[in-house]
Enzyme design. Structure first.
Site, PDB file in Angstrom:
ATOM      1  N   ASP A 135       0.827  -1.216   0.000  1.00 19.42           N
ATOM      2  CA  ASP A 135       0.000   0.000   0.000  1.00 19.42           C
ATOM      3  C   ASP A 135       0.863   1.268   0.000  1.00 19.42           C
ATOM      4  O   ASP A 135       0.375   2.355  -0.293  1.00 19.42           O
ATOM      5  CB  ASP A 135      -0.963   0.006   1.197  1.00 19.42           C
ATOM      6  CG  ASP A 135      -0.279  -0.024   2.567  1.00 19.42           C
ATOM      7  OD1 ASP A 135       0.960  -0.168   2.623  1.00 19.42           O
ATOM      8  OD2 ASP A 135      -1.000   0.092   3.586  1.00 19.42           O
ATOM      9  N   GLU A 136       2.182   1.109   0.330  1.00 19.43           N
ATOM     10  CA  GLU A 136       3.040   2.304   0.395  1.00 19.43           C
ATOM     11  C   GLU A 136       3.210   2.984  -0.962  1.00 19.43           C
ATOM     12  O   GLU A 136       3.639   4.133  -1.016  1.00 19.43           O
ATOM     13  CB  GLU A 136       4.416   1.942   0.975  1.00 19.43           C
ATOM     14  CG  GLU A 136       4.308   1.439   2.387  1.00 19.43           C
ATOM     15  CD  GLU A 136       5.575   1.626   3.211  1.00 19.43           C
ATOM     16  OE1 GLU A 136       6.511   2.293   2.764  1.00 19.43           O
ATOM     17  OE2 GLU A 136       5.584   1.089   4.326  1.00 19.43           O
ATOM     18  N   TYR A 159      12.237   2.932  -0.848  1.00 16.68           N
ATOM     19  CA  TYR A 159      11.587   1.607  -0.861  1.00 16.68           C
ATOM     20  C   TYR A 159      10.280   1.663  -1.655  1.00 16.68           C
ATOM     21  O   TYR A 159      10.072   0.892  -2.596  1.00 16.68           O
ATOM     22  CB  TYR A 159      11.312   1.126   0.571  1.00 16.68           C
ATOM     23  CG  TYR A 159      10.280   0.010   0.640  1.00 16.68           C
ATOM     24  CD1 TYR A 159      10.581  -1.266   0.187  1.00 16.68           C
ATOM     25  CD2 TYR A 159       8.990   0.244   1.144  1.00 16.68           C
ATOM     26  CE1 TYR A 159       9.628  -2.291   0.226  1.00 16.68           C
ATOM     27  CE2 TYR A 159       8.039  -0.771   1.183  1.00 16.68           C
ATOM     28  CZ  TYR A 159       8.365  -2.031   0.729  1.00 16.68           C
ATOM     29  OH  TYR A 159       7.413  -3.031   0.757  1.00 16.68           O
ATOM     30  N   LYS A 163       9.126  -0.085  -5.256  1.00 13.25           N
ATOM     31  CA  LYS A 163       7.991  -1.004  -5.388  1.00 13.25           C
ATOM     32  C   LYS A 163       6.995  -0.474  -6.433  1.00 13.25           C
ATOM     33  O   LYS A 163       6.439  -1.246  -7.212  1.00 13.25           O
ATOM     34  CB  LYS A 163       7.277  -1.188  -4.045  1.00 13.25           C
ATOM     35  CG  LYS A 163       8.078  -1.918  -2.978  1.00 13.25           C
ATOM     36  CD  LYS A 163       8.398  -3.362  -3.318  1.00 13.25           C
ATOM     37  CE  LYS A 163       7.217  -4.292  -3.234  1.00 13.25           C
ATOM     38  NZ  LYS A 163       7.591  -5.715  -3.450  1.00 13.25           N
TER      39      LYS A 163
HETATM   40  P1  NAD Z   1      11.396  -9.750   4.144  1.00 13.51           P
HETATM   41  O1  NAD Z   1      12.430  -8.692   4.104  1.00 13.51           O
HETATM   42  O2  NAD Z   1      11.090 -10.426   5.431  1.00 13.51           O
HETATM   43  O3  NAD Z   1      11.764 -10.895   3.091  1.00 13.51           O
HETATM   44  C1  NAD Z   1      12.291 -10.631   1.820  1.00 13.51           C
HETATM   45  C2  NAD Z   1      12.986 -11.895   1.332  1.00 13.51           C
HETATM   46  O4  NAD Z   1      13.521 -11.631   0.021  1.00 13.51           O
HETATM   47  C3  NAD Z   1      14.182 -12.317   2.207  1.00 13.51           C
HETATM   48  O5  NAD Z   1      14.102 -13.691   2.478  1.00 13.51           O
HETATM   49  C4  NAD Z   1      15.399 -11.977   1.363  1.00 13.51           C
HETATM   50  O6  NAD Z   1      16.505 -12.840   1.605  1.00 13.51           O
HETATM   51  C5  NAD Z   1      14.835 -12.152  -0.045  1.00 13.51           C
HETATM   52  N1  NAD Z   1      15.596 -11.387  -1.051  1.00 13.51           N
HETATM   53  C6  NAD Z   1      16.018 -10.100  -0.974  1.00 13.51           C
HETATM   54  N2  NAD Z   1      16.686  -9.762  -2.092  1.00 13.51           N
HETATM   55  C7  NAD Z   1      16.656 -10.844  -2.908  1.00 13.51           C
HETATM   56  C8  NAD Z   1      17.164 -11.117  -4.215  1.00 13.51           C
HETATM   57  N3  NAD Z   1      17.825 -10.192  -4.907  1.00 13.51           N
HETATM   58  N4  NAD Z   1      16.954 -12.350  -4.753  1.00 13.51           N
HETATM   59  C9  NAD Z   1      16.299 -13.299  -4.046  1.00 13.51           C
HETATM   60  N5  NAD Z   1      15.815 -13.114  -2.806  1.00 13.51           N
HETATM   61  C10 NAD Z   1      15.981 -11.904  -2.242  1.00 13.51           C
HETATM   62  O7  NAD Z   1      10.095  -9.088   3.524  1.00 13.51           O
HETATM   63  P2  NAD Z   1       8.550  -9.443   3.770  1.00 13.51           P
HETATM   64  O8  NAD Z   1       8.034  -8.567   4.833  1.00 13.51           O
HETATM   65  O9  NAD Z   1       8.372 -10.902   3.849  1.00 13.51           O
HETATM   66  O10 NAD Z   1       7.941  -8.899   2.389  1.00 13.51           O
HETATM   67  C11 NAD Z   1       7.766  -9.759   1.272  1.00 13.51           C
HETATM   68  C12 NAD Z   1       7.153  -8.964   0.151  1.00 13.51           C
HETATM   69  O11 NAD Z   1       5.898  -8.428   0.562  1.00 13.51           O
HETATM   70  C13 NAD Z   1       8.005  -7.760  -0.277  1.00 13.51           C
HETATM   71  O12 NAD Z   1       7.939  -7.672  -1.683  1.00 13.51           O
HETATM   72  C14 NAD Z   1       7.324  -6.572   0.376  1.00 13.51           C
HETATM   73  O13 NAD Z   1       7.520  -5.417  -0.403  1.00 13.51           O
HETATM   74  C15 NAD Z   1       5.892  -7.016   0.365  1.00 13.51           C
HETATM   75  N6  NAD Z   1       5.033  -6.458   1.436  1.00 13.51           N
HETATM   76  C16 NAD Z   1       5.421  -6.546   2.744  1.00 13.51           C
HETATM   77  C17 NAD Z   1       4.557  -6.070   3.734  1.00 13.51           C
HETATM   78  C18 NAD Z   1       4.927  -6.136   5.194  1.00 13.51           C
HETATM   79  O14 NAD Z   1       4.223  -5.558   6.013  1.00 13.51           O
HETATM   80  N7  NAD Z   1       5.963  -6.835   5.590  1.00 13.51           N
HETATM   81  C19 NAD Z   1       3.316  -5.509   3.374  1.00 13.51           C
HETATM   82  C20 NAD Z   1       2.970  -5.438   2.021  1.00 13.51           C
HETATM   83  C21 NAD Z   1       3.831  -5.930   1.060  1.00 13.51           C
HETATM   84  O1  DAU Z   2       2.466  -0.808   4.538  1.00  7.70           O
HETATM   85  C1  DAU Z   2       3.165  -1.932   4.103  1.00  7.70           C
HETATM   86  C2  DAU Z   2       4.623  -1.790   4.463  1.00  7.70           C
HETATM   87  O2  DAU Z   2       4.719  -1.967   5.881  1.00  7.70           O
HETATM   88  C3  DAU Z   2       5.524  -2.781   3.743  1.00  7.70           C
HETATM   89  O3  DAU Z   2       5.492  -2.529   2.361  1.00  7.70           O
HETATM   90  C4  DAU Z   2       6.963  -2.694   4.265  1.00  7.70           C
HETATM   91  O4  DAU Z   2       7.761  -3.706   3.656  1.00  7.70           O
HETATM   92  C5  DAU Z   2       6.959  -2.874   5.750  1.00  7.70           C
HETATM   93  O5  DAU Z   2       8.273  -2.704   6.248  1.00  7.70           O
HETATM   94  C6  DAU Z   2       6.007  -1.893   6.427  1.00  7.70           C
HETATM   95  O6  DAU Z   2       6.525  -0.547   6.314  1.00  7.70           O
HETATM   96  P1  DAU Z   2       6.435   0.501   7.537  1.00  7.70           P
HETATM   97  O7  DAU Z   2       7.463   1.537   7.353  1.00  7.70           O
HETATM   98  O8  DAU Z   2       5.028   0.939   7.732  1.00  7.70           O
HETATM   99  O9  DAU Z   2       6.799  -0.510   8.727  1.00  7.70           O
HETATM  100  P2  DAU Z   2       7.744  -0.335  10.005  1.00  7.70           P
HETATM  101  O10 DAU Z   2       7.518  -1.537  10.865  1.00  7.70           O
HETATM  102  O11 DAU Z   2       9.137   0.018   9.654  1.00  7.70           O
HETATM  103  O12 DAU Z   2       7.109   0.922  10.733  1.00  7.70           O
HETATM  104  C7  DAU Z   2       5.748   0.950  11.125  1.00  7.70           C
HETATM  105  C8  DAU Z   2       5.468   2.319  11.732  1.00  7.70           C
HETATM  106  O13 DAU Z   2       6.193   2.448  12.969  1.00  7.70           O
HETATM  107  C9  DAU Z   2       5.959   3.462  10.867  1.00  7.70           C
HETATM  108  O14 DAU Z   2       5.041   4.560  10.991  1.00  7.70           O
HETATM  109  C10 DAU Z   2       7.303   3.846  11.467  1.00  7.70           C
HETATM  110  C11 DAU Z   2       7.114   3.530  12.944  1.00  7.70           C
HETATM  111  N1  DAU Z   2       8.313   3.086  13.659  1.00  7.70           N
HETATM  112  C12 DAU Z   2       9.044   2.073  13.144  1.00  7.70           C
HETATM  113  C13 DAU Z   2      10.178   1.618  13.776  1.00  7.70           C
HETATM  114  C14 DAU Z   2      11.007   0.497  13.177  1.00  7.70           C
HETATM  115  C15 DAU Z   2       8.661   3.686  14.877  1.00  7.70           C
HETATM  116  O15 DAU Z   2       7.978   4.582  15.358  1.00  7.70           O
HETATM  117  N2  DAU Z   2       9.764   3.213  15.519  1.00  7.70           N
HETATM  118  C16 DAU Z   2      10.565   2.217  15.019  1.00  7.70           C
HETATM  119  O16 DAU Z   2      11.588   1.857  15.655  1.00  7.70           O
END
Ligand code: NAD
Ligand code: DAU
Length: 352
Positions: A135-136, A159, A163
């Site tokens: 959603d970012e 980031y 995306k």
């Molecule tokens: P994560 O960082 O936990 O995992 C990413 C994985 O990708 C890792 O295992 C890493 O080793 C692998 N990776 C990185 N670079 C690579 C490369 N060049 N080739 C092969 N593997 C590689 O991330 P996540 O939170 O599991 O997110 C997964 C996907 O979902 C991402 O595309 C992220 O943008 C998306 N996403 C995450 C969230 C969230 O809240 N975490 C929300 C919405 C979308």
């Molecule tokens: O919205 C989806 C996204 O959510 C994904 O695409 C990203 O991969 C995932 O990392 C996440 O991004 P955010 O930046 O929202 O997540 P994060 O956990 O880093 O931070 C969540 C919120 O908390 C954000 O407003 C920043 C704040 N934050 C984060 C950290 C790490 C703090 O206040 N203190 C902190 O130490």
């Protein structure tokens, strides 16, 4: 037979997804590809790494030769692309690897898929490229409204810009060459196996160690939190039933201010550990993240009405079970922080 390539399989969402698919046992052959960066941990896959219908390959989605080999050997007909650099703060400090993996890596996967799936002017039956986006890409909301699939892209961090660029490349391969594809855009996930740099596991880990709990700025930024397995359900439905060319938003319908969320985690931890020193005094307001998006909220009505996806989990229940999971797995947290699992992989599986 479905032979599916799942990239980023050793990360947080990828590993949760693959466990869920194997449990459902749909006779799918899964080829899991992961570069095992700091965020990818083989330990996340231990319970399935020796299963017949799961093959793990350590490798980079930017490595075209490797992808060609994988496509050829395993006759891949579907891809879910989870692989990414995923942490906003890291993208602010060092953007380049985000552009490389998230944009060029996605384009390399698309190019190899195009080569293997296109037959004259048509496409192999059942092939699909599913891009896991966020959603970012929509940027930040004011106090009102929610992101829907037609909200213009307006990313603010390196980031989210990477995306958004990847999403546009996937769309371009669909519009130009006709590759069957979907894109999902989900809000903030939480659950087991999330690297403790993200807000929820970071707060749990720090609190358990009586360390300060950093809150960026005033802490009144809003995120829409969803349990990772609800996201995985949605991904599965889109993979099977999503109409090619469509984007689907996925949200938790669960908006919380960061400060509210952190206080809720403290209160659950307090109860579970019976340790009264885990308290709001640990909260420390620190310098805000540059370009910090203020509010995210997702309108999931399209996936709910078109594909009949519904959330299964209740936030307060799964927040508690998630906290309990991190309390029960201190070794996992220590090892992902120190990079021990990467060394373990090289010693035990490095010659595969
Ligand atoms: P994560 O960082 O936990 O995992 C990413 C994985 O990708 C890792 O295992 C890493 O080793 C692998 N990776 C990185 N670079 C690579 C490369 N060049 N080739 C092969 N593997 C590689 O991330 P996540 O939170 O599991 O997110 C997964 C996907 O979902 C991402 O595309 C992220 O943008 C998306 N996403 C995450 C969230 C969230 O809240 N975490 C929300 C919405 C979308
Ligand atoms: O919205 C989806 C996204 O959510 C994904 O695409 C990203 O991969 C995932 O990392 C996440 O991004 P955010 O930046 O929202 O997540 P994060 O956990 O880093 O931070 C969540 C919120 O908390 C954000 O407003 C920043 C704040 N934050 C984060 C950290 C790490 C703090 O206040 N203190 C902190 O130490």
């Amino acid at each position: 037979m479905v032979n599916i390539l799942i990239t980023g399989v050793a990360g947080f969402i990828g590993s949760n997804y693959v466990h869920q698919v194997l449990v459902k046992n749909r006779g799918t052959q899964i080829i899991g590809l992961d570069k095992l960066t700091y965020a990818g941990n083989i330990e996340n896959l231990t319970s399935i790494i020796n299963e017949d219908d799961f093959i793990f390959i350590k490798g980079d989605i930017c490595d075209r030769k490797l992808l060609e080999k994988i496509f050829h050997k395993y006759e891949i007909n579907q891809i879910i692309n989870f692989a990414a650099e995923s942490h906003v703060d890291r993208s602010i400090h060092d953007p380049q690897v985000f552009l490389k993996t998230n944009i060029l890596g996605t384009q390399t996967l698309l190019e190899v898929a195009k080569t293997h799936w296109s037959i004259d002017t048509s496409w192999k039956t059942g092939c699909k490229f599913l891009q896991i986006s966020t959603d970012e890409v929509y940027g930040s909301l004011g106090a009102e409204g929610k992101f829907n699939e037609n909200t213009p892209l307006d990313p603010h961090s390196p980031y989210s810009a990477s995306k958004a660029a990847a999403d546009l490349i996937v769309q371009a391969y669909h519009d130009t060459y006709g590759i069957p594809m979907n894109i999902t855009r989900c809000s903030n996930n939480f659950g087991p196996y999330q690297f403790p740099e993200k807000l929820i596991p970071l707060i749990i880990h720090n609190a358990l160690h009586h360390k300060k709990l950093p809150i960026y700025g005033d802490g009144r930024q809003i995120r829409d939190w969803i349990y990772v397995l609800d996201h995985c359900d949605a991904i599965d439905i889109v993979l099977r039933n999503g109409i090619s060319g469509n984007i689907y938003n996925i949200g938790g319908n669960n908006e919380l201010e960061n400060i509210q969320l952190v206080k809720e985690i403290i209160s659950i931890l307090n109860e579970l550990t019976e340790d009264s020193s885990i308290c709001n005094n640990l909260i420390e307001h620190v310098t805000d993240r540059p370009g910090h998006d203020r509010r995210y909220a997702i309108d999931s009505s399209k996936i709910e009405s078109d594909l009949k996806w519904q959330r299964r989990f209740i936030f307060s229940d799964v927040l508690r079970t998630t906290i309990q999971w991190y309390m029960d797995n201190p070794v996992w947290i220590d090892n992902v922080i120190t990079g021990e699992y990467q060394k373990f992989y090289e010693q035990n599986y490095g010659n595969r």
